[in-house]
Motif scaffolding. Sequence first.
Motif, PDB file in Angstrom:
ATOM      1  N   THR A 240      73.987   2.609  22.064  1.00  0.00           N
ATOM      2  CA  THR A 240      72.697   1.965  22.272  1.00  0.00           C
ATOM      3  C   THR A 240      72.099   1.512  20.947  1.00  0.00           C
ATOM      4  O   THR A 240      71.553   0.418  20.831  1.00  0.00           O
ATOM      5  CB  THR A 240      71.721   2.924  22.964  1.00  0.00           C
ATOM      6  OG1 THR A 240      72.352   3.454  24.108  1.00  0.00           O
ATOM      7  CG2 THR A 240      70.449   2.221  23.354  1.00  0.00           C
ATOM      8  N   THR A 242      73.641   0.739  18.143  1.00  0.00           N
ATOM      9  CA  THR A 242      74.365  -0.393  17.556  1.00  0.00           C
ATOM     10  C   THR A 242      74.149  -1.655  18.376  1.00  0.00           C
ATOM     11  O   THR A 242      74.072  -2.748  17.825  1.00  0.00           O
ATOM     12  CB  THR A 242      75.871  -0.095  17.444  1.00  0.00           C
ATOM     13  OG1 THR A 242      76.325   0.388  18.696  1.00  0.00           O
ATOM     14  CG2 THR A 242      76.136   0.932  16.372  1.00  0.00           C
ATOM     15  N   ALA A 243      74.013  -1.494  19.692  1.00  0.00           N
ATOM     16  CA  ALA A 243      73.818  -2.673  20.530  1.00  0.00           C
ATOM     17  C   ALA A 243      72.473  -3.329  20.234  1.00  0.00           C
ATOM     18  O   ALA A 243      72.355  -4.544  20.236  1.00  0.00           O
ATOM     19  CB  ALA A 243      73.898  -2.299  21.996  1.00  0.00           C
ATOM     20  N   GLY A 244      71.473  -2.510  19.974  1.00  0.00           N
ATOM     21  CA  GLY A 244      70.146  -3.056  19.758  1.00  0.00           C
ATOM     22  C   GLY A 244      69.861  -3.397  18.304  1.00  0.00           C
ATOM     23  O   GLY A 244      68.738  -3.763  17.950  1.00  0.00           O
ATOM     24  N   SER A 245      70.874  -3.309  17.470  1.00  0.00           N
ATOM     25  CA  SER A 245      70.616  -3.539  16.051  1.00  0.00           C
ATOM     26  C   SER A 245      70.488  -5.026  15.755  1.00  0.00           C
ATOM     27  O   SER A 245      71.330  -5.817  16.170  1.00  0.00           O
ATOM     28  CB  SER A 245      71.772  -2.933  15.245  1.00  0.00           C
ATOM     29  OG  SER A 245      71.899  -3.586  14.015  1.00  0.00           O
ATOM     30  N   PRO A 246      69.470  -5.422  15.016  1.00  0.00           N
ATOM     31  CA  PRO A 246      69.329  -6.835  14.672  1.00  0.00           C
ATOM     32  C   PRO A 246      70.478  -7.352  13.802  1.00  0.00           C
ATOM     33  O   PRO A 246      70.801  -8.533  13.816  1.00  0.00           O
ATOM     34  CB  PRO A 246      68.009  -6.908  13.899  1.00  0.00           C
ATOM     35  CG  PRO A 246      67.496  -5.536  13.806  1.00  0.00           C
ATOM     36  CD  PRO A 246      68.357  -4.601  14.542  1.00  0.00           C
TER      37      PRO A 246
ATOM     38  N   ILE B  83      67.024   3.907  28.357  1.00  0.00           N
ATOM     39  CA  ILE B  83      68.023   2.880  28.571  1.00  0.00           C
ATOM     40  C   ILE B  83      69.162   3.183  27.610  1.00  0.00           C
ATOM     41  O   ILE B  83      68.974   3.216  26.399  1.00  0.00           O
ATOM     42  CB  ILE B  83      67.458   1.475  28.270  1.00  0.00           C
ATOM     43  CG1 ILE B  83      66.406   1.131  29.315  1.00  0.00           C
ATOM     44  CG2 ILE B  83      68.566   0.445  28.276  1.00  0.00           C
ATOM     45  CD1 ILE B  83      66.956   0.944  30.705  1.00  0.00           C
ATOM     46  N   GLU B  84      70.315   3.441  28.158  1.00  0.00           N
ATOM     47  CA  GLU B  84      71.499   3.679  27.344  1.00  0.00           C
ATOM     48  C   GLU B  84      72.510   2.588  27.637  1.00  0.00           C
ATOM     49  O   GLU B  84      72.886   2.389  28.795  1.00  0.00           O
ATOM     50  CB  GLU B  84      72.109   5.046  27.672  1.00  0.00           C
ATOM     51  CG  GLU B  84      71.289   6.222  27.168  1.00  0.00           C
ATOM     52  CD  GLU B  84      71.345   6.376  25.658  1.00  0.00           C
ATOM     53  OE1 GLU B  84      72.251   5.793  25.035  1.00  0.00           O
ATOM     54  OE2 GLU B  84      70.477   7.061  25.107  1.00  0.00           O
ATOM     55  N   THR B  85      72.932   1.904  26.584  1.00  0.00           N
ATOM     56  CA  THR B  85      73.828   0.759  26.760  1.00  0.00           C
ATOM     57  C   THR B  85      75.088   1.120  27.533  1.00  0.00           C
ATOM     58  O   THR B  85      75.564   0.358  28.367  1.00  0.00           O
ATOM     59  CB  THR B  85      74.223   0.197  25.389  1.00  0.00           C
ATOM     60  OG1 THR B  85      73.090   0.230  24.555  1.00  0.00           O
ATOM     61  CG2 THR B  85      74.711  -1.219  25.506  1.00  0.00           C
ATOM     62  N   ARG B  86      75.626   2.316  27.235  1.00  0.00           N
ATOM     63  CA  ARG B  86      76.871   2.686  27.897  1.00  0.00           C
ATOM     64  C   ARG B  86      76.698   2.812  29.408  1.00  0.00           C
ATOM     65  O   ARG B  86      77.595   2.459  30.170  1.00  0.00           O
ATOM     66  CB  ARG B  86      77.387   4.017  27.361  1.00  0.00           C
ATOM     67  CG  ARG B  86      78.063   3.930  26.013  1.00  0.00           C
ATOM     68  CD  ARG B  86      79.347   3.132  26.071  1.00  0.00           C
ATOM     69  NE  ARG B  86      79.823   2.763  24.762  1.00  0.00           N
ATOM     70  CZ  ARG B  86      80.842   3.332  24.143  1.00  0.00           C
ATOM     71  NH1 ARG B  86      81.506   4.286  24.731  1.00  0.00           N
ATOM     72  NH2 ARG B  86      81.208   2.947  22.957  1.00  0.00           N
ATOM     73  N   HIS B 134      68.201  -5.822  24.466  1.00  0.00           N
ATOM     74  CA  HIS B 134      69.246  -5.470  23.505  1.00  0.00           C
ATOM     75  C   HIS B 134      70.246  -6.596  23.365  1.00  0.00           C
ATOM     76  O   HIS B 134      70.651  -6.969  22.274  1.00  0.00           O
ATOM     77  CB  HIS B 134      69.999  -4.215  23.969  1.00  0.00           C
ATOM     78  CG  HIS B 134      69.311  -2.960  23.550  1.00  0.00           C
ATOM     79  ND1 HIS B 134      69.651  -1.729  24.028  1.00  0.00           N
ATOM     80  CD2 HIS B 134      68.300  -2.759  22.699  1.00  0.00           C
ATOM     81  CE1 HIS B 134      68.876  -0.818  23.484  1.00  0.00           C
ATOM     82  NE2 HIS B 134      68.044  -1.409  22.686  1.00  0.00           N
ATOM     83  N   THR B 137      68.818  -9.430  21.435  1.00  0.00           N
ATOM     84  CA  THR B 137      68.774  -9.206  19.998  1.00  0.00           C
ATOM     85  C   THR B 137      70.109  -9.572  19.389  1.00  0.00           C
ATOM     86  O   THR B 137      70.181 -10.206  18.341  1.00  0.00           O
ATOM     87  CB  THR B 137      68.502  -7.721  19.672  1.00  0.00           C
ATOM     88  OG1 THR B 137      67.566  -7.234  20.610  1.00  0.00           O
ATOM     89  CG2 THR B 137      67.985  -7.557  18.276  1.00  0.00           C
ATOM     90  N   ARG B 141      70.688 -12.514  16.621  1.00  0.00           N
ATOM     91  CA  ARG B 141      71.194 -12.308  15.264  1.00  0.00           C
ATOM     92  C   ARG B 141      72.417 -13.151  15.003  1.00  0.00           C
ATOM     93  O   ARG B 141      72.689 -13.511  13.884  1.00  0.00           O
ATOM     94  CB  ARG B 141      71.498 -10.840  15.031  1.00  0.00           C
ATOM     95  CG  ARG B 141      72.719 -10.374  15.759  1.00  0.00           C
ATOM     96  CD  ARG B 141      72.776  -8.877  15.787  1.00  0.00           C
ATOM     97  NE  ARG B 141      73.974  -8.442  16.483  1.00  0.00           N
ATOM     98  CZ  ARG B 141      74.071  -7.301  17.135  1.00  0.00           C
ATOM     99  NH1 ARG B 141      73.058  -6.488  17.185  1.00  0.00           N
ATOM    100  NH2 ARG B 141      75.175  -6.961  17.728  1.00  0.00           N
TER     101      ARG B 141
END
Lengths: 352, 212
Positions: A240, A242-246, B83-86, B134, B137, B141
């Motif tokens: 989570t 790393t996924a949300g890192s800009p 919220i967890e990406t996995r 997420h 973002t 980037r």
Amino acid sequence: PAAWLGSALRHLAARLLGERVPAAGSGWRATAYLVLKLPVAVGEGYAVIIFWVFGLVNLSFPFWWLSFRNNPPGVRLRPVAVFTPFGWWGQGTYHVSALPGAFAASATGAGMLLAAPWVTRAVVAADRWLIRRLLGPGPLDRRLRDLEQTRALAVDDATARLRRLERDLHDGAQIRLATLALNLGLARKKLTAVPGTEEARELVDVAIQGARDTLAELRELARGIHPPALDNGLADALATLTAGSPVPAELTVDLPARPTPAIEAIAYFCAAELLANAIKHGGASTITIDFSERMEALALVVADDGRGGARAEPGGGLAGLMQRVAVVDGRLEIDSPPGGPTRVTVTLPLSA
Amino acid sequence: MIAEDAALFRAGLTRLLEDDGHEVCAAVGDGEALLAAVASTGPDVVIADIRMPPGYTDEGLRAALELRRARPETGVLMLSQYIETRYAASLLNGSPAGVGYLLKDRVADTDEFTDAVRRVAAGGTALDREVVGHLLTAGRRSGSLGELTPRERDVLAAMAEGRSNAGIATALVLTPGTVEKHIASIFGKLRLPASETDNRRVLAVLRYLESA
């Protein structure tokens, strides 16, 4: 080298004497053992030679007598010395001139052989005592081991408590706030059907937003205490972040076995803080986070291609991480020349 | 049906749904009970908490994945404090049809929540703004979303959440016509294939954002 000597001696003692001594002790104690062993060894050698060897010799006197002394009568030979523990070295205790004496010698020999095991045991006991005192753990070593164990317990206990705290927060305050928000939402819906309640509806909206903001704060708080997905391992927990890192962050986890929860937690927070640092100060375009196992320790490497110049300032985040890592005998190395790139390596044992 | 171990929250959810005209056929408190209740009642959609007894890690999620395998026609809407990406990834696992993942706070916005429930029950998608955030973002980037105007980015996010055109219009306070125009522009700028169904659209958007 002296320590190696110590462990070699310990192995010897274990195999020959059945004296198992926990590995410990410094090198100089092993050397002291060797020095003191000298007189003890002499005593042991004496016992063995005198009692066992000469016991056998004396026992077999008649055999020798008959084999080698069958001379024609009339020849006088010098008497043969019989060696026993008593008497001076080289002189024998008494002498034998005729066959009956040989049997006496034999009896003496038998006696010596019978006594031999006891004597040997007695002398070796002195050696054992030396081994225990000098090759085993001394008072300092025992205290050290004690401290290591209690520290590990403390670290594991702290982690378990934080996990419970996070769960209490989740099942307590957080869900209550969510229920509150839910009920406010229901109330607001009911108000929509009633005319003339615009102000009330606005107030309820404000209240709902307040609850939501509080929940968001609690979420962040809880993540700082114990991230929820950490139960599934470092990979899931950091996904989570790393996924949300800009800044694009690449995460690789290659650990054959999971470390203990306390170590996982420390590793997680190190990775999270290092990632945040790289994003904040680094000016980087790519960040890599890599977990691997090196020489029975967990190695975490966070690298970025940014400006570099990262230093552990007293009271700063990196210094804080160094302290945290030091509690479990870990290490943190910074390789960040000005101009970049930066590479921070954290080494942690697999258990506290 | 509802699977949530906190009794008061469960009761609130039940009330909310019943007020909206739905029938709550079962309300349980752990993963095993969830699977058993689904087997016996056959609901259109299951609303479940991710974290439930006995282990309090991801029992609800695992039960939901089991459900997706066994009865793909049942919609699954997961609620969580985090919220967890996995979790999102394993739920979506290639198909966003009949899947939802929302933060529990969203429930306070009753109209949005009931809309999400309907979407998931009908085989659509309902992803929380944070999950989508997420992904956005990441897109921002890498610059791949640079050509889009801020408004278009909002519409993109709303599409990724699984909303229909009408839903987007309501959420962003636009006319349906404006929404359609934005969508066409987005698909053109990102060179996405035009898709007929909402599900396909969500999939296309998500795939695009993930690869960015």
